[in-house]
Design an enzyme around this catalytic site. Structure first.
Site, PDB file in Angstrom:
ATOM      1  N   LYS A  41       0.849  -1.196   0.000  1.00 50.27           N
ATOM      2  CA  LYS A  41       0.000   0.000   0.000  1.00 50.27           C
ATOM      3  C   LYS A  41       0.886   1.247   0.000  1.00 50.27           C
ATOM      4  CE  LYS A  41      -1.661   2.815   2.705  1.00 50.27           C
ATOM      5  NZ  LYS A  41      -1.528   4.065   1.922  1.00 50.27           N
TER       6      LYS A  41
ATOM      7  N   GLU B 240      10.678   1.837   9.869  1.00 48.23           N
ATOM      8  CA  GLU B 240      11.673   2.846   9.468  1.00 48.23           C
ATOM      9  C   GLU B 240      10.999   4.202   9.585  1.00 48.23           C
ATOM     10  OE1 GLU B 240      14.767   2.241   8.749  1.00 48.23           O
ATOM     11  OE2 GLU B 240      14.716   0.073   8.487  1.00 48.23           O
TER      12      GLU B 240
HETATM   13  P1  NAD Z   1       2.867   8.540   7.362  1.00 49.39           P
HETATM   14  O1  NAD Z   1       3.219   7.783   8.586  1.00 49.39           O
HETATM   15  O2  NAD Z   1       1.821   9.562   7.450  1.00 49.39           O
HETATM   16  O3  NAD Z   1       2.411   7.545   6.216  1.00 49.39           O
HETATM   17  C1  NAD Z   1       3.201   6.491   5.755  1.00 49.39           C
HETATM   18  C2  NAD Z   1       2.319   5.412   5.174  1.00 49.39           C
HETATM   19  O4  NAD Z   1       1.535   4.855   6.202  1.00 49.39           O
HETATM   20  C3  NAD Z   1       1.343   5.906   4.110  1.00 49.39           C
HETATM   21  O5  NAD Z   1       1.201   4.919   3.115  1.00 49.39           O
HETATM   22  C4  NAD Z   1       0.066   6.054   4.902  1.00 49.39           C
HETATM   23  O6  NAD Z   1      -1.092   5.972   4.107  1.00 49.39           O
HETATM   24  C5  NAD Z   1       0.177   4.882   5.852  1.00 49.39           C
HETATM   25  N1  NAD Z   1      -0.624   4.986   7.069  1.00 49.39           N
HETATM   26  C6  NAD Z   1      -1.026   6.105   7.718  1.00 49.39           C
HETATM   27  N2  NAD Z   1      -1.762   5.778   8.789  1.00 49.39           N
HETATM   28  C7  NAD Z   1      -1.834   4.431   8.838  1.00 49.39           C
HETATM   29  C8  NAD Z   1      -2.439   3.502   9.720  1.00 49.39           C
HETATM   30  N3  NAD Z   1      -3.154   3.897  10.773  1.00 49.39           N
HETATM   31  N4  NAD Z   1      -2.290   2.176   9.479  1.00 49.39           N
HETATM   32  C9  NAD Z   1      -1.567   1.759   8.416  1.00 49.39           C
HETATM   33  N5  NAD Z   1      -0.975   2.593   7.545  1.00 49.39           N
HETATM   34  C10 NAD Z   1      -1.102   3.920   7.748  1.00 49.39           C
HETATM   35  O7  NAD Z   1       4.229   9.142   6.826  1.00 49.39           O
HETATM   36  P2  NAD Z   1       4.423  10.104   5.561  1.00 49.39           P
HETATM   37  O8  NAD Z   1       3.975  11.458   5.974  1.00 49.39           O
HETATM   38  O9  NAD Z   1       3.859   9.480   4.352  1.00 49.39           O
HETATM   39  O10 NAD Z   1       6.012  10.075   5.397  1.00 49.39           O
HETATM   40  C11 NAD Z   1       6.855  10.942   6.054  1.00 49.39           C
HETATM   41  C12 NAD Z   1       7.475  10.265   7.246  1.00 49.39           C
HETATM   42  O11 NAD Z   1       8.173   9.098   6.837  1.00 49.39           O
HETATM   43  C13 NAD Z   1       8.522  11.118   7.927  1.00 49.39           C
HETATM   44  O12 NAD Z   1       8.380  11.007   9.323  1.00 49.39           O
HETATM   45  C14 NAD Z   1       9.837  10.509   7.475  1.00 49.39           C
HETATM   46  O13 NAD Z   1      10.925  10.731   8.309  1.00 49.39           O
HETATM   47  C15 NAD Z   1       9.488   9.077   7.408  1.00 49.39           C
HETATM   48  N6  NAD Z   1      10.433   8.354   6.563  1.00 49.39           N
HETATM   49  C16 NAD Z   1      11.315   7.458   7.127  1.00 49.39           C
HETATM   50  C17 NAD Z   1      12.239   6.789   6.342  1.00 49.39           C
HETATM   51  C18 NAD Z   1      13.209   5.802   6.918  1.00 49.39           C
HETATM   52  O14 NAD Z   1      13.741   5.003   6.161  1.00 49.39           O
HETATM   53  N7  NAD Z   1      13.471   5.814   8.206  1.00 49.39           N
HETATM   54  C19 NAD Z   1      12.250   7.023   4.965  1.00 49.39           C
HETATM   55  C20 NAD Z   1      11.358   7.943   4.425  1.00 49.39           C
HETATM   56  C21 NAD Z   1      10.439   8.585   5.234  1.00 49.39           C
END
Ligand code: NAD
Length: 488
Positions: free
Chosen positions: A179, A254
């Protein structure tokens, strides 16, 4: 109207080797214009159920193929994506707001490489064996794919991070339900169009599009998905952990970062300044590894700041498809407002904004006036306790502060809840080792940034994550181990 909806790109879920329409859709915006240009399936339980069913059905055959057979299919898929590299790069730039240059040189080449890398690494794993002569026994370990893997990825590096999960998962013999972020789903959908040609059997890779709350959570809560690999925010990871706990799922998380750069007075500034600009502002600062706290030793503080700000002012924001542009659009209007909010808070606390937001004027081409743009912003004199020094901003904003001693800077750099990546700049080898060893950070780059060997572990400490990904680490995550004893 029909005419209007016809001009939009409409995505479909990919389940059991077929594109299937969804009963409802979400609008997806082009961040550089502010226009809706794409409709993404708003999947829920029903669609996830169908995808998991397809993945389960495909598992027996896929998991019993030899690593070499799977490797050949992964390599073919890499070739097909590479063949369409330009189309993928254009799509990623339009969907995400990143510059075409970044998508061309970073996102899509890395997606290709993810498949090639795991196609190769899967051929080279060995298991352990011990002998217990007095008992007449040998013991050995055996690894097998786990089953249906749930893969959830964020919007900042869409295809790059999704393939970093799909490639090891299927190379190990699992089948997957992925997803992608609802804000950046297009390149995942484009990849689905290549799977059959690559020889990926139906049901091995299924993609359901939709929001985290609906589609993501249905996947996390599904009893037949024993492992979840998630990249995204710490807040979402906490929710995923809670929701998956009743099923005792295996999780790889991550998460976010608040990454320090530590610059000693013996650093080579001709290398350090351009690299720290990139580490702060690349991809609009929307990389989990981006620097957002720069600690500069007192003796070179004003010189560093002067040169750093002068260079930051040269970064050009504008139409992401213009190859001379350095800064594209941020992902959404809401995110832009959130990032701007941090700059305002810093100002209210008495910090100095030296360039960018609120200081320099941003001139945009006519077609991009409604896009979500912001200039690289440098803030000085921020207190360590300020939210700008503690929370992940995830935009083109970096804070610069002075320090005096090695001991002091290690303590201040570690003084956040995150622990993903750090950079250290010094020409003193002993110091570089000492500081790197003591930083609470899953990755430490010294005198460089973002130089990655995919063989080695990637991931964060503290609230930046649980588990690591990499050749060996991903293999371990995506397989189940067993110890077998043979008595002769
Ligand atoms: P997010 O947590 O809002 O969303 C990430 C994914 O999770 C999306 O596909 C979203 O639809 C899904 N999601 C959201 N709520 C969910 C739930 N309740 N259950 C299951 N899935 C759910 O993050 P974002 O805003 O898309 O991305 C930015 C964040 O990602 C930042 O904090 C960034 O640091 C982090 N990030 C980390 C890495 C790493 O490798 N450590 C790499 C890239 C981004």
């Amino acid at each position: 109207t029909m005419a209007h909806s016809k001009s939009l790109l409409v995505l479909e879920n990919f389940i059991a080797g077929k594109f299937v329409p969804c009963s409802s859709y979400i609008d997806s915006y082009n961040p550089s214009t502010g226009d809706v240009y794409c409709r993404v399936p708003d999947s829920g339980k029903e669609e996830v159920e169908a995808a998991v069913k397809a993945a389960k059905a495909a598992f027996p055959v896929w998991s019993s193929k030899s690593p070499l057979e799977r490797s050949q299919i992964l390599n073919k898929l890499a070739d097909l994506i590479e063949h369409d590299l330009e189309a993928f790069a254009q799509a990623e730039s339009k969907d995400q707001g990143k510059t075409i240059t970044f998508a061309r040189t970073m996102d899509i080449p890395r997606a290709v490489y993810n498949f090639r890398f795991f196609a190769s690494s899967i051929l080279h794993h060995t298991t352990e064996c011990t002998e217990m002569a007095t008992m007449g026994c040998i013991h050995y370990t055996s690894r097998a794919p786990v089953g249906v893997a749930g893969l959830i990825s964020p919007w900042n590096l869409p295809l790059y991070l999704l393939t970093w999960k799909i490639a090891p998962a299927i190379a190990c013999g699992n089948t997957v339900v992925a997803k992608p972020s609802e804000m950046t789903s297009v390149t995942a959908w484009m990849m689905c169009r290549l799977l059959e040609k690559a020889g990926v059997p139906h049901g091995v890779v299924n993609v359901v599009f939709g929001t985290g709350a609906k589609a993501g959570e249905a996947l996390v809560c599904h009893p037949d998905v024993p492992l979840i690999s998630f990249t995204g925010s710490t807040l979402t990871a906490q929710r995923i952990t809670e929701k998956s706990a009743p099923h005792c799922k295996r999780l790889s998380l991550e998460l976010g970062g608040k990454n320090p750069a530590i610059i000693f007075d013996d650093a080579d500034l001709t290398q350090c300044i351009p690299t720290t600009l990139r580490s702060s502002f690349a991809n609009q600062g929307e990389i989990c590894l981006c620097t957002s706290r720069i600690f500069v030793q007192r003796g070179i503080y004003s010189e560093f700041l002067k040169r750093f700000v002068a260079e930051a002012k040269k970064w050009k924001a504008g139409n992401p498809s213009d190859p001379t542009v350095d800064v594209g659009a941020l992902i959404s209007k809401e995110h832009l407002e959130k990032v701007r909010g941090y700059v305002k808070k810093a100002q209210a606390e008495g910090a100095r904004v030296l360039c960018g937001e609120g200081v320099d004027s941003l001139t945009l081409p006519t077609g991009n006036q409604k896009g979500y743009f912001m200039l690289p912003t440098v803030i000085a004199e921020v207190k360590d306790e300020s939210c700008c020094m503690q929370e992940e901003i995830f935009g083109p904003v970096t804070c610069v502060v002075a320090f005096d001693t090695e001991e002091e800077v290690i303590e201040r750099a570690n003084n956040v809840k995150y622990g993903l990546a750090a950079t250290v700049w010094s020409s003193n080898v002993g110091r570089v080792h000492r500081v790197a060893q003591r930083l609470q950070s899953g990755l430490v780059w010294t005198n460089c940034w973002l130089v990655r060997d995919l063989n080695l572990p990637f991931g964060g400490m503290k609230v930046s994550g649980i588990g690591r990904e990499g050749a060996k680490d991903s293999y371990e995550f995506f397989t189940e181990i067993k110890t077998i004893t043979i008595k002769h």
